[in-house]
Structures are given as structure tokens and as C-alpha cells.
Design a protein around this motif. Sequence first.
Motif, PDB file in Angstrom:
ATOM      1  N   PRO A  98       0.818  -1.223   0.000  1.00  0.00           N
ATOM      2  CA  PRO A  98       0.000   0.000   0.000  1.00  0.00           C
ATOM      3  C   PRO A  98       0.845   1.264   0.000  1.00  0.00           C
ATOM      4  CG  PRO A  98      -0.844  -1.584   1.586  1.00  0.00           C
ATOM      5  CD  PRO A  98       0.479  -2.120   1.113  1.00  0.00           C
ATOM      6  N   ALA A  99       0.318   2.293  -0.627  1.00  0.00           N
ATOM      7  CA  ALA A  99       1.029   3.569  -0.703  1.00  0.00           C
ATOM      8  C   ALA A  99       1.304   4.102   0.701  1.00  0.00           C
ATOM      9  CB  ALA A  99       0.208   4.582  -1.490  1.00  0.00           C
ATOM     10  N   GLY A 100       2.469   4.696   0.851  1.00  0.00           N
ATOM     11  CA  GLY A 100       2.810   5.350   2.095  1.00  0.00           C
ATOM     12  C   GLY A 100       3.418   4.456   3.155  1.00  0.00           C
ATOM     13  N   ASP A 101       3.528   3.159   2.906  1.00  0.00           N
ATOM     14  CA  ASP A 101       4.057   2.227   3.898  1.00  0.00           C
ATOM     15  C   ASP A 101       5.502   1.891   3.553  1.00  0.00           C
ATOM     16  OD1 ASP A 101       4.588   0.317   5.777  1.00  0.00           O
ATOM     17  OD2 ASP A 101       2.813  -0.908   5.367  1.00  0.00           O
ATOM     18  N   LEU A 102       6.435   2.727   4.026  1.00  0.00           N
ATOM     19  CA  LEU A 102       7.839   2.579   3.664  1.00  0.00           C
ATOM     20  C   LEU A 102       8.397   1.229   4.098  1.00  0.00           C
ATOM     21  CD1 LEU A 102      10.510   3.676   2.570  1.00  0.00           C
ATOM     22  CD2 LEU A 102      10.887   4.760   4.790  1.00  0.00           C
ATOM     23  N   LEU A 103       8.071   0.796   5.303  1.00  0.00           N
ATOM     24  CA  LEU A 103       8.640  -0.441   5.815  1.00  0.00           C
ATOM     25  C   LEU A 103       8.171  -1.662   5.031  1.00  0.00           C
ATOM     26  CD1 LEU A 103       8.543   0.157   9.677  1.00  0.00           C
ATOM     27  CD2 LEU A 103      10.442   0.476   8.072  1.00  0.00           C
ATOM     28  N   ALA A 104       7.011  -1.546   4.376  1.00  0.00           N
ATOM     29  CA  ALA A 104       6.512  -2.673   3.578  1.00  0.00           C
ATOM     30  C   ALA A 104       7.263  -2.816   2.262  1.00  0.00           C
ATOM     31  CB  ALA A 104       5.019  -2.509   3.307  1.00  0.00           C
ATOM     32  N   TYR A 105       7.997  -1.786   1.885  1.00  0.00           N
ATOM     33  CA  TYR A 105       8.774  -1.866   0.648  1.00  0.00           C
ATOM     34  C   TYR A 105      10.080  -2.596   0.945  1.00  0.00           C
ATOM     35  CZ  TYR A 105       5.694   1.186  -1.996  1.00  0.00           C
ATOM     36  OH  TYR A 105       4.622   1.702  -2.663  1.00  0.00           O
TER      37      TYR A 105
END
Length: 248
Positions: A98-105
Motif C-alpha cells: 500500500p502507498a505510504g508504507d515505507l517499511l513494507a517496501y
Amino acid sequence: MDIAGKPALVVGGSGGLGRRLVELLAEAGADVAVGWSGGEDRAAAACEAVEKHGRRSVAVPLDLRDPASVEAGVALAAEALDGLAILMNAAGAAGGPPAGDLLAYDPETWDRISDINFRGPFLVSRAAAPHLRAARGAIVNFGSTIGHGTWGADRTFQPAKAAVSGLTRFLAASLAPDVRVNCVAPGLMENTVMSGGAPESFVSTWREAAKLKKTTSIDDVAEQALTFCRAETVTGQTLVIDGGLTFH
């Protein structure tokens, strides 16, 4: 450059934009290698479309994340078509958390998106460079309007596609004066493999944000790519085509 009789490689030629590029090149009299990594049946259909115009065609499997696959694919295309004068880097990949979730990248997601959208065009251009130099040919890269301004800036796709403009300038300088290198940066194009699963609410958001209240025409993008191939005094440029979403 007169496109008639020239050998071309369209990377991502089995996709919606890629298929249109293949068709326009064949209509203009080019022989076309259709590069694909997914959709072998679509690649075969694209080759058939080329041959209906009386031109030569070959389907070329390409894994843009594997330099050896890229080298082999370019060699296959050049051998089948007696060289290369035109390269169109039209493959692309999106997706992610999801957009805005830096740690998920996670690094794997980042690498997959950037490898296909940014590193891939570098690898193909590098492999094709000797053929393109010999033909005094042209490269057309494909970025995205997302690479300009803040639209979609919280997606991995954004920095990868933004980097394509810088890559275009680097290649233009490195391959001059023998090869001209330019970039088309489209907005959302409907009826492509990448946009095919997008909900109407997402598509309408793009449409309403554009000053012309339209999504991007695949024909406008493909025809501009051929114009870049024909233009003898244009290199290092990026043209945004997005219905007036971004003024660039």
C-alpha cells in the motif's frame, strides 16, 4: 531516419503499448523482433501481425533481471533480422505494498520494480549498442508521468520511472553522435496489460485529474515514439503525454 526496411526490437512487445509499437513499425516497413517475458501467446500474435505486412518477425524471450538473458535475446534479434537500427524499451512493472508504507517496501520488491523499469533498459541498450551504432539508429525509452511531480510519489514505480529520464540523457550522451536516444513518459493508458486490472474508480481519478479529462491515448504515445525514431536532430529529450495531468 527512414523506418522502412530497418530492423527493430520492441522490448515488452507482447503488452498493450508494445503491441501497438510493433504494429506501427511493421506498417512503416520495419522488421520487428518482439521481446517478451510474459504472454508468449501474445508475442506470437504480435509476430503474426508483423508478417501480415510482409515483414520479418521473431519472438525473443527476455528476462530483464538477468544480464545473460538480455545478451542472448539481443543477439537472437540481431541475428534473425540482420542487425538492429531501432530499440524500444517498452517493458514495465508496477505493484507493491500500500502507498505510504515505507517499511513494507522490502528490498526484494524494490529490486523487482527498479530492475524491470530502470536497470532493464540500461542492460538492453548496452547489449544493442554495437548494432545501433553500426546502423546510426535510435532508442526510445518509456518513462511515466508519475516520474514527474508528486503524482504517485509514494510508490516504488515513481523513482524507477523518474530514473528513466536520467538514463535517457546518459545514453544520449554516451552513444552520440551515432545513436539518438529519447523518452516518452505516458500517463495512464487504458486497455494495457499493466492497467487491465485497475478498478474504474482508479481510472476515473486519472481522467478527472487531467486537464483534457482524458486518459492517455496509446496511439499518441506509439506515434510519438516513431516520430523520435525519424527525427535526425533530437536526442536526450523526454516528452510527457498524459492529457494535461503534468505540465513539463
